[in-house]
Design a protein around this motif. Structure first.
Motif, PDB file in Angstrom:
ATOM      1  N   LYS A 271       0.822  -1.209   0.000  1.00 15.93           N
ATOM      2  CA  LYS A 271       0.000   0.000   0.000  1.00 15.93           C
ATOM      3  C   LYS A 271       0.858   1.262   0.000  1.00 15.93           C
ATOM      4  O   LYS A 271       0.557   2.238  -0.668  1.00 15.93           O
ATOM      5  CB  LYS A 271      -0.918  -0.024   1.236  1.00 15.93           C
ATOM      6  N   ARG A 272       1.967   1.219   0.749  1.00 20.02           N
ATOM      7  CA  ARG A 272       2.817   2.418   0.839  1.00 20.02           C
ATOM      8  C   ARG A 272       3.491   2.757  -0.491  1.00 20.02           C
ATOM      9  O   ARG A 272       4.006   3.857  -0.660  1.00 20.02           O
ATOM     10  CB  ARG A 272       3.868   2.233   1.937  1.00 20.02           C
ATOM     11  N   ASP A 288     -15.740   7.236   3.226  1.00 17.82           N
ATOM     12  CA  ASP A 288     -15.267   6.860   4.569  1.00 17.82           C
ATOM     13  C   ASP A 288     -14.974   5.367   4.638  1.00 17.82           C
ATOM     14  O   ASP A 288     -13.958   4.942   5.182  1.00 17.82           O
ATOM     15  CB  ASP A 288     -16.328   7.188   5.637  1.00 17.82           C
ATOM     16  N   LYS A 291     -11.779   4.711   2.948  1.00 17.29           N
ATOM     17  CA  LYS A 291     -10.647   5.272   3.728  1.00 17.29           C
ATOM     18  C   LYS A 291     -10.259   4.362   4.885  1.00 17.29           C
ATOM     19  O   LYS A 291      -9.088   4.113   5.134  1.00 17.29           O
ATOM     20  CB  LYS A 291     -11.053   6.625   4.329  1.00 17.29           C
ATOM     21  N   TYR A 292     -11.260   3.886   5.617  1.00 15.08           N
ATOM     22  CA  TYR A 292     -10.949   3.132   6.846  1.00 15.08           C
ATOM     23  C   TYR A 292     -10.702   1.652   6.584  1.00 15.08           C
ATOM     24  O   TYR A 292     -10.140   0.981   7.433  1.00 15.08           O
ATOM     25  CB  TYR A 292     -12.046   3.345   7.901  1.00 15.08           C
ATOM     26  N   ASN A 293     -11.138   1.153   5.445  1.00 13.54           N
ATOM     27  CA  ASN A 293     -10.863  -0.254   5.151  1.00 13.54           C
ATOM     28  C   ASN A 293      -9.542  -0.448   4.426  1.00 13.54           C
ATOM     29  O   ASN A 293      -8.820  -1.398   4.705  1.00 13.54           O
ATOM     30  CB  ASN A 293     -12.016  -0.885   4.371  1.00 13.54           C
ATOM     31  N   ILE A 294      -9.217   0.469   3.529  1.00 18.15           N
ATOM     32  CA  ILE A 294      -7.919   0.374   2.860  1.00 18.15           C
ATOM     33  C   ILE A 294      -6.840   1.013   3.741  1.00 18.15           C
ATOM     34  O   ILE A 294      -5.664   0.658   3.661  1.00 18.15           O
ATOM     35  CB  ILE A 294      -7.953   1.076   1.478  1.00 18.15           C
ATOM     36  N   GLY A 295      -7.248   1.954   4.583  1.00 20.51           N
ATOM     37  CA  GLY A 295      -6.266   2.672   5.398  1.00 20.51           C
ATOM     38  C   GLY A 295      -5.593   3.780   4.600  1.00 20.51           C
ATOM     39  O   GLY A 295      -4.377   3.918   4.616  1.00 20.51           O
ATOM     40  N   ILE A 296      -6.390   4.556   3.861  1.00 18.56           N
ATOM     41  CA  ILE A 296      -5.826   5.701   3.153  1.00 18.56           C
ATOM     42  C   ILE A 296      -6.331   6.982   3.805  1.00 18.56           C
ATOM     43  O   ILE A 296      -7.303   6.971   4.552  1.00 18.56           O
ATOM     44  CB  ILE A 296      -6.142   5.663   1.635  1.00 18.56           C
ATOM     45  N   THR A 297      -5.632   8.080   3.523  1.00 16.21           N
ATOM     46  CA  THR A 297      -5.840   9.294   4.309  1.00 16.21           C
ATOM     47  C   THR A 297      -6.787  10.278   3.617  1.00 16.21           C
ATOM     48  O   THR A 297      -7.123  10.137   2.444  1.00 16.21           O
ATOM     49  CB  THR A 297      -4.510  10.021   4.529  1.00 16.21           C
ATOM     50  N   GLU A 298      -7.131  11.295   4.389  1.00 11.71           N
ATOM     51  CA  GLU A 298      -7.902  12.428   3.881  1.00 11.71           C
ATOM     52  C   GLU A 298      -7.192  13.042   2.666  1.00 11.71           C
ATOM     53  O   GLU A 298      -7.824  13.411   1.678  1.00 11.71           O
ATOM     54  CB  GLU A 298      -7.982  13.454   5.019  1.00 11.71           C
TER      55      GLU A 298
ATOM     56  N   GLU B 205      -4.940  -0.290  14.291  1.00 12.16           N
ATOM     57  CA  GLU B 205      -4.916   0.700  13.211  1.00 12.16           C
ATOM     58  C   GLU B 205      -6.099   1.655  13.324  1.00 12.16           C
ATOM     59  O   GLU B 205      -5.950   2.878  13.212  1.00 12.16           O
ATOM     60  CB  GLU B 205      -4.949  -0.043  11.859  1.00 12.16           C
ATOM     61  N   LEU B 206      -7.272   1.085  13.591  1.00 15.60           N
ATOM     62  CA  LEU B 206      -8.483   1.899  13.550  1.00 15.60           C
ATOM     63  C   LEU B 206      -8.619   2.799  14.773  1.00 15.60           C
ATOM     64  O   LEU B 206      -8.946   3.975  14.662  1.00 15.60           O
ATOM     65  CB  LEU B 206      -9.710   0.988  13.409  1.00 15.60           C
ATOM     66  N   ARG B 209      -6.144   5.651  14.718  1.00 12.97           N
ATOM     67  CA  ARG B 209      -6.498   6.667  13.738  1.00 12.97           C
ATOM     68  C   ARG B 209      -7.664   7.534  14.214  1.00 12.97           C
ATOM     69  O   ARG B 209      -7.663   8.756  14.066  1.00 12.97           O
ATOM     70  CB  ARG B 209      -6.859   5.977  12.414  1.00 12.97           C
ATOM     71  N   GLY B 224     -19.418   9.374  10.864  1.00 17.38           N
ATOM     72  CA  GLY B 224     -19.353   8.507   9.683  1.00 17.38           C
ATOM     73  C   GLY B 224     -18.046   7.722   9.649  1.00 17.38           C
ATOM     74  O   GLY B 224     -18.019   6.543   9.294  1.00 17.38           O
ATOM     75  N   ALA B 228     -17.715   3.630   9.789  1.00 23.56           N
ATOM     76  CA  ALA B 228     -16.969   2.892   8.759  1.00 23.56           C
ATOM     77  C   ALA B 228     -15.908   2.015   9.422  1.00 23.56           C
ATOM     78  O   ALA B 228     -15.724   0.851   9.059  1.00 23.56           O
ATOM     79  CB  ALA B 228     -16.326   3.874   7.782  1.00 23.56           C
ATOM     80  N   ARG B 232     -15.725  -2.264   9.981  1.00 27.03           N
ATOM     81  CA  ARG B 232     -14.584  -3.126   9.633  1.00 27.03           C
ATOM     82  C   ARG B 232     -14.198  -3.999  10.825  1.00 27.03           C
ATOM     83  O   ARG B 232     -13.955  -5.196  10.693  1.00 27.03           O
ATOM     84  CB  ARG B 232     -13.390  -2.270   9.192  1.00 27.03           C
TER      85      ARG B 232
END
Lengths: 356, 257
Positions: A271-272, A288, A291-298, B205-206, B209, B224, B228, B232
């Motif tokens: 991913k990095r 959202d 973002k939270y399942n793949i772990g990517i940022t805003e 991780e979650l 964050r 939201g 999400a 997960r």
């Protein structure tokens, strides 16, 4: 990564062009035009993630209210506006490229907001001065992910025919799939979608480099059968009414890791290693979820959000709007990897790997 | 991987990374930054450890950035700082619990390293300071992190004066989670490791964050994000087996296995 893979000539996306119908509406303006005061419906419009959308709505009647459009009128609107904005997107895309319309050898057009036969490509070829022997493919009924399905056929043509320019155009008149009966069901849909078209030129040419645009390296699809009926058109009283189930963002979140990480694994990537994420502007919740399942940022989804804010969800055209923003931004460097994620009915998650 | 500025020890699922420049106060050189980032990526890829502990060799944790890396006759640029911040972010996002074990001086970049970790264990002779502003530059993204720990007013005072914060004060302010005698650091690390138990990497991780973002995002947007993330978390086998045990045991909060 195998050498054979690395040495293959990959088609590049060398130009993008976009177009929208003139009128824009804020969420408040839409509520006002439809005289909607049900708080349960207004809630969807007032969430604040969308500032304005391009929509083609009928003129207000003497009472200030937008009159109801019948199925025939909606279909006519889809064809008329598709040809306007689709042709404009094609012209702008060609203007950003060294090619003329009569040099194109292939065109794929995606649209799900109205059905017509012959398909849009027949009109685009005629109206934009392409040759009568231009190969064409119309992709219909695939919804928001259709731009990626169209890119797959276009890139496949380009890869098989080096030096021959191909075009993909995604054309969505969501205001032609408008049913507003003041229910939550139609409120969800009508608070989200906007009208727009985007075209991209794809060509495999060994003289091109990263500054010309990203190479289309690979695709990975994923269909979630359990959610097949959660995103669908119903045909009611002569009109298509779109249904979007509340679980859809979560179902996409639960499944999005599979295609994305399968795609990365196939290329030995982590991913990095991915510098750019081009995610379909499906709506706040689904962004959202990704973002939270793949772990990517805003930051990774900055264009996804800005396109959502300024245009709403323009279905199959959205990801090309985001890609255009990224290409304009000038932050891409040779060797950078990018991942495209688009999702739509099926429920379908279509991903693609780009390399600058 | 051959390491010049760091030492790696791994046992029982715990990777201990020691900043290993004792004659330089374990100062952060560019080589150390590169080695830190490479090593953390390796740990991430291998995913065999569940805890990563950072410590300093000798009786110092870290005295900050090594200014000898700036050539005296060249125009300074920020690339090195950018690399360091990237290394910090990599550490901050490791999919395992991170613990800083601090003895002696913890200054500048060293303090920043400590703040990127999930927990800080420290001896009662440890002390903390951000000397950069007094020296005419800035304490890195410590400006971004410190106020979240100790509050804006204290962070400004502390960052602008470069005043030393002693261990006891650091504990009261929430910088240190576990204070111990100088001879008990190893034991205190063990206690802290045990306190974390077995956390699912997805949950690490979650939750990390979300806590981080709670400072940045409005409630309506955050909700939201939380939903999400929670969706997960509850799809994991860990949560499913928890529910199964609850029903088997007939308990609202079942015993772990």
């Amino acid at each position: 990564m195998s050498n054979a893979r690395a040495e293959t000539l990959r088609p590049r996306i060398t130009a993008v062009g976009t177009a929208n119908p003139q009128p824009t509406y804020t969420q408040d303006e839409v509520l006002e035009l439809f005289r909607c005061d049900d708080p349960k419906v207004r809630r969807f419009f007032e969430s604040g993630h969308i500032h304005k959308r391009h929509l083609v709505l009928p003129e207000q009647g003497p009472d200030g209210i937008v009159p109801d459009e019948n199925g025939t009128e909606l279909l006519e609107k889809h064809t008329r506006i598709s040809l306007e904005i689709g042709s404009e997107a094609i012209r702008k895309c060609l203007a950003n490229s060294p090619y003329r319309a009569d040099q194109l050898d292939y065109i794929a057009a995606a649209s799900s907001t109205g059905f017509l036969c012959p398909g849009l490509t027949a009109y685009f070829i005629e109206g934009n001065g392409m040759r009568p022997n231009t190969h064409r493919t119309d992709i219909v009924g695939m919804g928001c992910n259709a731009g990626m399905n169209s890119l797959l056929t276009t890139a496949s043509f380009a890869a098989a025919n080096p030096g021959r320019p191909a075009m993909v155009v995604a054309c969505e008149v969501c205001s032609a799939a408008y049913v507003f009966d003041m229910t939550v069901r139609t409120g969800v849909v009508n608070s989200l979608f906007g009208d727009g078209a985007a075209a991209a030129l794809v060509i495999a040419d060994e003289d091109l480099s990263a500054t010309d645009g990203p190479q289309v390296m690979d695709f990975e699809s994923c269909i979630v059968h359990a959610a097949r009926d959660e995103m669908r058109f119903d045909f009611e009283e002569g009109k298509f009414s779109f249904f979007l189930g509340w679980e859809v963002p979560y179902l996409i979140g639960e499944n999005v890791r599979t295609p994305v990480f399968d795609l990365l694994d196939r290329w030995g990537l982590k991913k990095r290693d991915i510098s750019h994420w081009i995610v379909h502007s499906g709506g706040k919740k689904v962004i959202d979820a990704i973002k939270y399942n793949i772990g990517i940022t805003e930051y990774d989804v900055r264009h996804t959000y800005s396109i959502l804010r300024d245009y709403g969800n323009i279905s199959s055209a959205s990801f090309l709007f985001s890609l255009q923003e990224l290409m304009k931004e000038g932050v891409t460097e040779e060797g950078d990897w990018g991942v495209v994620i688009a999702m739509g009915p099926g429920v379908s998650i279509e991903t693609g790997l780009l390399r600058w | 991987m051959e390491l010049q500025t760091l030492q790696l020890e791994r046992s029982g699922g715990i990777a201990t990374i020691t900043l290993n420049r004792p004659d330089k106060g374990n100062a952060i050189s560019m080589l150390m930054v590169r080695e830190l980032e490479r090593l953390c990526r390796q740990l991430d890829d291998e995913a065999t450890d569940r805890i990563v502990v950072f410590r300093g060799s000798g009786e110092t944790f870290c005295s900050g950035i090594d200014l000898l890396d700036f050539p005296p006759d060249e125009k300074p640029d920020v690339r090195g700082f950018s690399r360091w911040e990237r290394a910090c972010r990599t550490i901050e996002r490791l999919p395992m619990v991170t613990i800083a074990a601090i003895d002696g001086e913890c200054a500048g970049g060293g303090m920043q390293l400590a703040l990127t970790c999930d927990a800080r264990v420290a001896t009662n002779r440890s002390f903390y300071h951000l000397h950069e502003v007094r020296d005419g530059f800035l304490p890195g993204m410590g400006t971004f992190r410190l106020a979240k720990f100790i509050g804006l007013g204290r962070a400004r005072f502390f960052g602008m004066t470069g005043r030393r914060m002693q261990a006891a004060e650091a504990e009261i302010l929430g910088v240190i989670d576990h204070l111990c005698a100088a001879s008990d650091l190893d034991e205190a690390v063990k206690t802290t490791v045990a306190a974390f138990g077995d956390i699912h990497p997805d949950a690490i991780e979650l939750v990390r964050r979300l806590f981080d973002e709670s400072f940045e995002i409005a409630y309506e947007n955050f909700l939201g994000c939380f939903l999400a993330a929670q969706n997960r978390a509850i799809q994991t086998d860990a949560f499913k087996s928890l529910i199964k045990r609850a029903h088997e045991q007939g308990k609202t909060r079942p015993r772990s296995l």
